[in-house]
Design an enzyme around this catalytic site. Structure first.
Site, PDB file in Angstrom:
ATOM      1  N   HIS A  91       0.858  -1.202   0.000  1.00 11.70           N
ATOM      2  CA  HIS A  91       0.000   0.000   0.000  1.00 11.70           C
ATOM      3  C   HIS A  91       0.887   1.242   0.000  1.00 11.70           C
ATOM      4  O   HIS A  91       1.408   1.645   1.041  1.00 11.70           O
ATOM      5  CB  HIS A  91      -0.904   0.010   1.237  1.00 11.70           C
ATOM      6  CG  HIS A  91      -1.900   1.130   1.237  1.00 11.70           C
ATOM      7  ND1 HIS A  91      -3.252   0.915   1.308  1.00 11.70           N
ATOM      8  CD2 HIS A  91      -1.753   2.475   1.163  1.00 11.70           C
ATOM      9  CE1 HIS A  91      -3.899   2.074   1.299  1.00 11.70           C
ATOM     10  NE2 HIS A  91      -2.991   3.041   1.209  1.00 11.70           N
TER      11      HIS A  91
ATOM     12  N   HIS B   3       1.329   5.380  -1.725  1.00 15.28           N
ATOM     13  CA  HIS B   3       0.945   6.528  -2.547  1.00 15.28           C
ATOM     14  C   HIS B   3       2.233   7.163  -3.068  1.00 15.28           C
ATOM     15  O   HIS B   3       3.080   7.583  -2.275  1.00 15.28           O
ATOM     16  CB  HIS B   3       0.168   7.554  -1.729  1.00 15.28           C
ATOM     17  CG  HIS B   3      -1.121   7.035  -1.168  1.00 15.28           C
ATOM     18  ND1 HIS B   3      -2.319   7.158  -1.823  1.00 15.28           N
ATOM     19  CD2 HIS B   3      -1.385   6.384  -0.008  1.00 15.28           C
ATOM     20  CE1 HIS B   3      -3.275   6.606  -1.089  1.00 15.28           C
ATOM     21  NE2 HIS B   3      -2.730   6.136   0.021  1.00 15.28           N
ATOM     22  N   LEU B   4       2.368   7.230  -4.374  1.00 11.94           N
ATOM     23  CA  LEU B   4       3.556   7.842  -4.968  1.00 11.94           C
ATOM     24  C   LEU B   4       3.263   9.212  -5.572  1.00 11.94           C
ATOM     25  O   LEU B   4       4.187   9.907  -5.985  1.00 11.94           O
ATOM     26  CB  LEU B   4       4.144   6.926  -6.053  1.00 11.94           C
ATOM     27  CG  LEU B   4       4.753   5.604  -5.567  1.00 11.94           C
ATOM     28  CD1 LEU B   4       5.239   4.795  -6.754  1.00 11.94           C
ATOM     29  CD2 LEU B   4       5.892   5.843  -4.577  1.00 11.94           C
ATOM     30  N   ARG B   5       1.976   9.571  -5.643  1.00 13.52           N
ATOM     31  CA  ARG B   5       1.574  10.824  -6.284  1.00 13.52           C
ATOM     32  C   ARG B   5       2.047  10.828  -7.740  1.00 13.52           C
ATOM     33  O   ARG B   5       2.103   9.790  -8.376  1.00 13.52           O
ATOM     34  CB  ARG B   5       2.074  12.041  -5.506  1.00 13.52           C
ATOM     35  CG  ARG B   5       1.783  12.020  -4.019  1.00 13.52           C
ATOM     36  CD  ARG B   5       0.334  11.824  -3.669  1.00 13.52           C
ATOM     37  NE  ARG B   5       0.137  11.945  -2.217  1.00 13.52           N
ATOM     38  CZ  ARG B   5      -0.915  11.468  -1.582  1.00 13.52           C
ATOM     39  NH1 ARG B   5      -1.855  10.817  -2.238  1.00 13.52           N
ATOM     40  NH2 ARG B   5      -1.035  11.632  -0.273  1.00 13.52           N
TER      41      ARG B   5
ATOM     42  N   LYS C  36      -9.557  -0.844  -6.099  1.00 18.04           N
ATOM     43  CA  LYS C  36      -9.609  -0.128  -4.824  1.00 18.04           C
ATOM     44  C   LYS C  36     -10.977   0.514  -4.612  1.00 18.04           C
ATOM     45  O   LYS C  36     -11.472   1.253  -5.463  1.00 18.04           O
ATOM     46  CB  LYS C  36      -8.523   0.955  -4.791  1.00 18.04           C
ATOM     47  CG  LYS C  36      -8.469   1.763  -3.497  1.00 18.04           C
ATOM     48  CD  LYS C  36      -8.113   0.878  -2.299  1.00 18.04           C
ATOM     49  CE  LYS C  36      -8.114   1.679  -1.002  1.00 18.04           C
ATOM     50  NZ  LYS C  36      -6.823   2.308  -0.723  1.00 18.04           N
TER      51      LYS C  36
ATOM     52  N   HIS D 222     -10.564   0.885   1.622  1.00 17.60           N
ATOM     53  CA  HIS D 222     -10.382   1.883   2.682  1.00 17.60           C
ATOM     54  C   HIS D 222     -11.617   1.735   3.565  1.00 17.60           C
ATOM     55  O   HIS D 222     -12.690   2.265   3.249  1.00 17.60           O
ATOM     56  CB  HIS D 222     -10.284   3.291   2.096  1.00 17.60           C
ATOM     57  CG  HIS D 222     -10.065   4.352   3.134  1.00 17.60           C
ATOM     58  ND1 HIS D 222      -8.911   5.100   3.199  1.00 17.60           N
ATOM     59  CD2 HIS D 222     -10.843   4.784   4.165  1.00 17.60           C
ATOM     60  CE1 HIS D 222      -8.993   5.957   4.209  1.00 17.60           C
ATOM     61  NE2 HIS D 222     -10.161   5.771   4.821  1.00 17.60           N
TER      62      HIS D 222
ATOM     63  N   HIS E 271      -4.682  -0.636   5.885  1.00 21.32           N
ATOM     64  CA  HIS E 271      -4.306   0.193   7.030  1.00 21.32           C
ATOM     65  C   HIS E 271      -5.304   0.070   8.189  1.00 21.32           C
ATOM     66  O   HIS E 271      -5.885   1.056   8.630  1.00 21.32           O
ATOM     67  CB  HIS E 271      -4.111   1.661   6.632  1.00 21.32           C
ATOM     68  CG  HIS E 271      -5.159   2.229   5.708  1.00 21.32           C
ATOM     69  ND1 HIS E 271      -6.511   2.167   5.946  1.00 21.32           N
ATOM     70  CD2 HIS E 271      -5.026   2.904   4.534  1.00 21.32           C
ATOM     71  CE1 HIS E 271      -7.164   2.762   4.975  1.00 21.32           C
ATOM     72  NE2 HIS E 271      -6.281   3.221   4.110  1.00 21.32           N
TER      73      HIS E 271
ATOM     74  N   ASP F  30       1.197   2.555   3.676  1.00 21.15           N
ATOM     75  CA  ASP F  30       0.340   3.719   3.415  1.00 21.15           C
ATOM     76  C   ASP F  30       1.161   5.000   3.410  1.00 21.15           C
ATOM     77  O   ASP F  30       0.708   6.058   3.864  1.00 21.15           O
ATOM     78  CB  ASP F  30      -0.802   3.815   4.434  1.00 21.15           C
ATOM     79  CG  ASP F  30      -1.891   4.808   4.009  1.00 21.15           C
ATOM     80  OD1 ASP F  30      -1.924   5.182   2.822  1.00 21.15           O
ATOM     81  OD2 ASP F  30      -2.687   5.224   4.867  1.00 21.15           O
TER      82      ASP F  30
ATOM     83  N   HIS G  46       2.754  14.610   1.256  1.00 20.93           N
ATOM     84  CA  HIS G  46       2.082  15.880   0.985  1.00 20.93           C
ATOM     85  C   HIS G  46       3.100  16.993   1.171  1.00 20.93           C
ATOM     86  O   HIS G  46       4.010  16.895   2.012  1.00 20.93           O
ATOM     87  CB  HIS G  46       0.927  16.130   1.955  1.00 20.93           C
ATOM     88  CG  HIS G  46      -0.286  15.292   1.694  1.00 20.93           C
ATOM     89  ND1 HIS G  46      -1.142  15.517   0.643  1.00 20.93           N
ATOM     90  CD2 HIS G  46      -0.792  14.229   2.366  1.00 20.93           C
ATOM     91  CE1 HIS G  46      -2.130  14.631   0.670  1.00 20.93           C
ATOM     92  NE2 HIS G  46      -1.941  13.840   1.704  1.00 20.93           N
TER      93      HIS G  46
ATOM     94  N   ALA H 290      -4.488  14.860   4.884  1.00 19.51           N
ATOM     95  CA  ALA H 290      -4.295  13.625   5.636  1.00 19.51           C
ATOM     96  C   ALA H 290      -3.287  12.727   4.925  1.00 19.51           C
ATOM     97  O   ALA H 290      -3.426  12.435   3.738  1.00 19.51           O
ATOM     98  CB  ALA H 290      -5.624  12.885   5.793  1.00 19.51           C
TER      99      ALA H 290
END
Length: 348
Positions: free
Chosen positions: A16, A18-20, A103, A140, A178, A252, A256, A268
């Protein structure tokens, strides 16, 4: 405390991440590929990954951003579910190995989830197909009803959505991502590991909600699902300490820009990629559970997703490692989890 000074394990995967995209992707990817051979990439970009074309293009951008000495890193792509998701597109994407899974974001439950699902019944036809083709559903797992207390949204989702859903689709492969509560731990432990599993983050293992308010509000510890009471933190720590196949690594990691974290509408997400594996081994050592460390990091996830276990290895040594204070991004910056702090373990 363990007297172990070095440990070699099968190179882990992060189930899990997030790489943006764009400049953030190019800055943060190196930290995931340093520790992990594969990673499941979340699809909630500003323009979500809702079809094969977008997934292929995003995967290409990720591979273009990999470092020369980390060419074996493999991004595993996911499809962002909406009620308009094409069954033909989803089936093709899964059977052609474009997608590892799909997802489910409840509408407005977290970053870039404005086109998520309002009612689970909206996608019953999609879930029926996924069960048939054995395509994993990544959830989620939070109730998005604003009248439900934010600390109760995970437990409420289990009761009102997940339990009825699994009665309707008993052989649908589901990952609760998560997880943060003792209720989620107990429910997963009682379930067949062939059909239900949970990922656990390093920050939910290391912290509880008190940490968000020590010495003032700590916006860099704001994440969704939000940090919970210590009793829930302890339940997560116990879950990874008993050798259960139902749980595996999912950081996760969610970067940001710092000014967006501390703004009026703070984003978040916790960016833990530079320290996640070092956090996990720290916790396993504290729990006297290092004998289960490799399974949690490197075996349980591939077994659930029916993927081969990696052949490469990684070695961790008992040597202090200071986590970088920030990642510069032009005039902006990203603050990593445990910024500037020192952990007892390092990668060799």
């Amino acid at each position: 405390m363990s007297s172990l000074k070095k440990i070699k394990i099968i190179k882990p995967d992060d189930w899990h991440v997030h790489l943006r995209d764009k400049k953030i992707l190019k800055k943060v990817l190196r930290y995931t590929e340093m520790f992990y051979q594969r990673a499941i990439i979340m699809p909630n970009l500003n323009k979500p990954i809702t079809n094969c074309k977008r997934a292929i293009a995003y995967k290409h951008r990720i591979l273009q951003a990999t470092q020369i000495n980390h060419t074996q890193f493999e991004p595993l792509m996911t499809c962002y579910l909406t009620k308009e998701t094409s069954l033909k597109e989803l089936k093709y994407g899964f059977l052609q190995k474009i997608f590892i899974g799909a997802k489910l974001y409840p509408n407005k439950c977290t970053t870039n989830s404005e086109t998520g699902i309002n009612k689970i019944s909206e996608i019953f036809h999609i879930l029926e197909l996924m069960q048939k083709i054995k395509m994993p559903l990544l959830i989620h797992a939070e109730d998005n009803n604003v009248d439900v207390d934010i600390y109760d949204r995970e437990a409420n989702f289990l009761e009102t959505t997940l339990i009825p859903l699994r009665k309707k689709f008993p052989e649908l492969k589901i990952v609760l991502e998560h997880i943060t509560t003792k209720e989620a731990v107990a429910y997963i432990e009682e379930s067949n590991p062939l059909y239900l599993a949970g990922t656990i983050t390093p920050h939910h293992l290391m912290l509880n909600r008190n940490n968000m308010f020590i010495n003032g509000i700590q916006p860099n510890l704001y994440c969704l699902p939000i940090l919970k009471r210590k009793k829930h933190q302890n339940a997560l720590r116990q879950a990874i300490s008993n050798g259960s196949m139902n749980f595996f690594l999912g950081s996760d990691s969610a970067p940001h820009i710092y000014r967006n974290k501390i703004s009026l509408f703070g984003c978040a997400g916790i960016f833990n990629a530079p320290s996640s594996l070092l956090c996990y081994i720290t916790i396993f050592e504290e729990m006297k559970a290092l004998k289960y460390f490799e399974s949690f990091c490197s075996k349980n996830g591939p077994n659930f997703y029916n993927l081969p276990i990696n052949q490469n290895t990684i070695t961790l040594i008992k040597k202090p490692c200071k986590i970088l204070k920030k990642i510069n991004l032009g005039k902006d910056s990203i603050l990593p989890f445990l910024s500037g702090e020192t952990l007892k373990w390092s990668i060799l």
